[in-house]
Motif scaffolding. Structure first.
Motif, short mmCIF file in Angstrom:
data_model
loop_
_atom_site.label_atom_id
_atom_site.label_comp_id
_atom_site.label_asym_id
_atom_site.label_seq_id
_atom_site.Cartn_x
_atom_site.Cartn_y
_atom_site.Cartn_z
N CYS A 50 0.33 -0.15 -2.56
CA CYS A 50 0.27 0.74 -1.44
C CYS A 50 0.74 -0.20 -0.18
O CYS A 50 0.23 -1.40 0.02
CB CYS A 50 -1.17 0.83 -1.16
SG CYS A 50 -1.81 1.81 0.34
N CYS A 96 -2.68 -0.80 2.11
CA CYS A 96 -3.62 -1.79 1.65
C CYS A 96 -3.74 -2.75 0.29
O CYS A 96 -4.55 -3.53 0.22
CB CYS A 96 -5.01 -0.84 1.43
SG CYS A 96 -5.02 0.14 -0.21
N GLY A 111 -3.52 -1.57 -2.71
CA GLY A 111 -3.67 -1.06 -3.67
C GLY A 111 -2.65 -0.69 -4.59
O GLY A 111 -1.69 -0.72 -4.35
N CYS A 159 -2.11 5.90 -3.41
CA CYS A 159 -2.92 4.75 -3.70
C CYS A 159 -4.24 4.93 -4.21
O CYS A 159 -4.95 5.82 -3.67
CB CYS A 159 -3.42 4.05 -2.25
SG CYS A 159 -4.17 2.70 -2.35
N CYS A 197 -6.91 3.77 -1.24
CA CYS A 197 -7.26 4.28 0.00
C CYS A 197 -6.66 5.84 -0.05
O CYS A 197 -6.72 6.88 1.18
CB CYS A 197 -6.58 3.49 1.27
SG CYS A 197 -4.76 3.46 1.27
ZN LIG Z 1 -3.95 2.06 -0.13
#
Ligand SMILES: [Zn+2]
Length: 174
Positions: A138, A141, A143, A154, A157
């Motif tokens: 991501c 973030c 992720g 993601c 998030c």
């Molecule tokens: Zn994310």
């Protein structure tokens, strides 16, 4: 190559019927002091990319028209040495890609094919179902992105973003 009473098999060798044999073609090094025998791959066995190779690498930089890929594998094996390739935006997909940022982002793990070594540059293509991103993170973030519909989302998030994915995206096969 030798008998096991005399030499201890080391990397690249194995014992069969009391004799030390080599797994791979290469230069044999007999270490008489330590009674060890090792095999070093011959130069022609080095795993380096050539035109037609399928490689896996990480996106090191992405600009609007080009992505730079640091290759880490050729076929199923780790690459010998350090090699960088470039994907031009016209080689991303059989479908028109307007902007590289819609296809790849830095740190993506990408499977690609070497299509040319013109001007001593490894030119890569991800045209085809099995080529493209196989893991991505991501941009918001960090992720892990998972498939959602035709795009990626993601896990952490929920942010949704686009990539040119390989058909086996996220399945663990490099
Ligand atoms: Zn994310």
């Amino acid at each position: 190559m030798g008998v096991i009473e005399e030499f201890i098999p080391d990397s690249g060798t194995y014992v069969e019927n009391g004799a030390i044999r080599s797994e791979n073609v290469g230069h044999i090094l007999m270490d008489f002091a330590n009674k060890k025998v090792s095999v070093y791959p011959a130069a022609h066995n080095l795993n380096v990319p050539i035109v037609g190779s399928v490689v896996v690498g990480t996106a090191r930089s992405v600009q609007s028209s080009v992505a730079v890929i640091r290759m880490i594998k050729v076929g199923e094996e780790s690459i010998s040495g350090s090699f960088t390739g470039m994907i031009h935006v016209s080689d991303v997909s059989f479908r028109y890609t307007e902007n590289m940022f819609d296809a790849y982002k830095v740190a993506d793990l990408v499977r690609a094919k070497v299509i040319s070594t013109k001007n001593k540059v490894f030119h890569l293509s991800t045209k085809g179902e099995n080529l493209g991103v196989i893991y991505a993170y991501c941009s918001q973030c960090g992720g892990f992105l998972v498939r959602r519909g035709r795009g990626l989302a993601c896990e952490t998030c929920g942010y949704v973003e686009d990539r040119k994915t390989a058909s086996d995206y996220g399945k663990g096969t490099l």
